[in-house]
Scaffold this active site. Structure first.
Site, short mmCIF file in Angstrom:
data_model
loop_
_atom_site.label_atom_id
_atom_site.label_comp_id
_atom_site.label_asym_id
_atom_site.label_seq_id
_atom_site.Cartn_x
_atom_site.Cartn_y
_atom_site.Cartn_z
N ASN A 14 -0.64 26.05 6.71
CA ASN A 14 -0.92 26.16 8.15
C ASN A 14 -0.16 25.10 8.94
O ASN A 14 0.35 25.38 10.04
CB ASN A 14 -2.43 26.05 8.41
CG ASN A 14 -3.13 27.39 8.22
OD1 ASN A 14 -2.98 28.29 9.03
ND2 ASN A 14 -3.88 27.51 7.12
N ARG A 62 -18.34 7.46 4.08
CA ARG A 62 -17.74 8.29 5.13
C ARG A 62 -17.44 7.50 6.39
O ARG A 62 -16.40 7.70 7.04
CB ARG A 62 -18.69 9.44 5.49
CG ARG A 62 -18.49 10.66 4.65
CD ARG A 62 -19.32 11.83 5.12
NE ARG A 62 -19.64 12.66 3.97
CZ ARG A 62 -18.78 13.43 3.33
NH1 ARG A 62 -17.53 13.51 3.73
NH2 ARG A 62 -19.15 14.12 2.28
N ASN A 104 -9.88 23.06 14.41
CA ASN A 104 -9.93 23.38 12.99
C ASN A 104 -9.67 24.86 12.79
O ASN A 104 -9.93 25.66 13.70
CB ASN A 104 -11.33 23.03 12.44
CG ASN A 104 -11.48 23.32 10.97
OD1 ASN A 104 -10.63 22.95 10.15
ND2 ASN A 104 -12.54 24.01 10.58
N HIS A 106 -10.77 27.90 10.07
CA HIS A 106 -11.71 28.19 8.97
C HIS A 106 -11.47 29.64 8.52
O HIS A 106 -11.34 30.53 9.35
CB HIS A 106 -13.15 28.01 9.47
CG HIS A 106 -14.16 28.21 8.38
ND1 HIS A 106 -14.39 27.27 7.39
CD2 HIS A 106 -14.96 29.26 8.09
CE1 HIS A 106 -15.30 27.73 6.56
NE2 HIS A 106 -15.67 28.93 6.96
C1 GAR Z 1 -6.75 27.61 4.71
O1 GAR Z 1 -7.09 28.90 4.27
C2 GAR Z 1 -7.79 27.09 5.68
O2 GAR Z 1 -8.33 28.09 6.50
C3 GAR Z 1 -8.83 26.55 4.75
O3 GAR Z 1 -8.12 25.93 3.70
C4 GAR Z 1 -6.86 26.59 3.56
C5 GAR Z 1 -5.78 25.55 3.64
O4 GAR Z 1 -4.54 26.10 3.32
N1 GAR Z 1 -9.71 25.62 5.40
C6 GAR Z 1 -10.98 25.45 5.09
O5 GAR Z 1 -11.53 26.05 4.18
C7 GAR Z 1 -11.72 24.43 5.94
N2 GAR Z 1 -13.12 24.51 5.71
P1 GAR Z 1 -3.20 25.36 3.73
O6 GAR Z 1 -3.29 23.94 3.19
O7 GAR Z 1 -2.12 26.13 3.05
O8 GAR Z 1 -3.07 25.38 5.23
#
Ligand code: GAR
Length: 198
Positions: A14, A62, A104, A106
């Site tokens: 992304n 955290r 973000n 999701h």
């Molecule tokens: C993506 O599918 C994103 O939507 C998800 O992780 C992946 C990252 O892929 N995010 C979550 O699950 C957040 N809770 P990437 O590193 O190739 O962008």
């Protein structure tokens, strides 16, 4: 120029889509990961983008990690902070510091399937549509005003991987568009709703 800082934990596809989109008026100030082995870091560095690693395992908790992360991010004077597969739960202090400039993506049609393993759970529930959501981040996990969503059909022979790939293709279209809308000042937050002008 609006400064954009992107946070990743893994391959960063992304993040790559956002960089490749060359959002008008936006500049990728830095890509930051919480893991040194995040694949997207090398990709960004090869393109001359500043990169940094802040390993959450080096911190007692955290609060301490998020405080250090804020200090690191703020060094890049961000107008927008983009979570792109950043797999950390963020403290209220972090989220509030970046209120209305933290977004973000999701991999589900929120508010359905918050949390992890979204595609497995979508298949287990038998839903006929899945998708992805870009939203402003609030203190509650995977909640906050929704900027954009894209839906894809769930097919009879889908596996979690096949569904994930179909959704990811939409993520790569949706997220750069949402970033461009933010940078252009087209997003108006009205309570839990985001209205798009222009
Ligand atoms: C993506 O599918 C994103 O939507 C998800 O992780 C992946 C990252 O892929 N995010 C979550 O699950 C957040 N809770 P990437 O590193 O190739 O962008």
């Amino acid at each position: 120029m609006k400064n954009i800082v992107i946070l990743i934990s893994g391959r960063g596809s992304n993040m790559q889509a956002i960089v490749d989109a060359q959002v008008p008026g936006g500049r990728i100030a830095a890509v930051i990961a919480n893991r040194a082995d995040a694949g997207g870091l090398a990709w960004a560095a090869e393109r001359g983008i500043a990169t940094a690693v802040l390993d959450h395992k080096q911190f007692a908790g955290r609060e301490a990690f998020d405080a250090a992360l804020v200090a690191l991010i703020d060094g890049y004077a961000p107008d927008l902070v983009v979570l792109a597969g950043f797999m950390r739960i963020l403290t209220a202090g972090f989220v509030n510091h970046y209120a209305n400039r933290l977004i973000n993506i999701h991999p589900s049609l929120l508010p359905s399937f918050t949390g992890l393993h979204t595609h497995e759970r979508a298949l287990a529930e038998g839903v006929k549509f899945a998708g992805c959501t870009v939203h402003f981040v609030t203190a509650e996990l995977d909640h906050g005003p929704i900027i954009a969503q894209a839906a894809v059909p769930v097919l009879d022979d889908d596996t979690p991987d096949a569904l994930a790939a179909r959704v990811l293709k939409e993520e790569h279209r949706l997220y750069p568009q949402a970033v461009a809308d933010f940078v252009a000042g087209r997003l108006l937050i009205d309570g839990n709703r985001v209205k798009r002008s222009g």
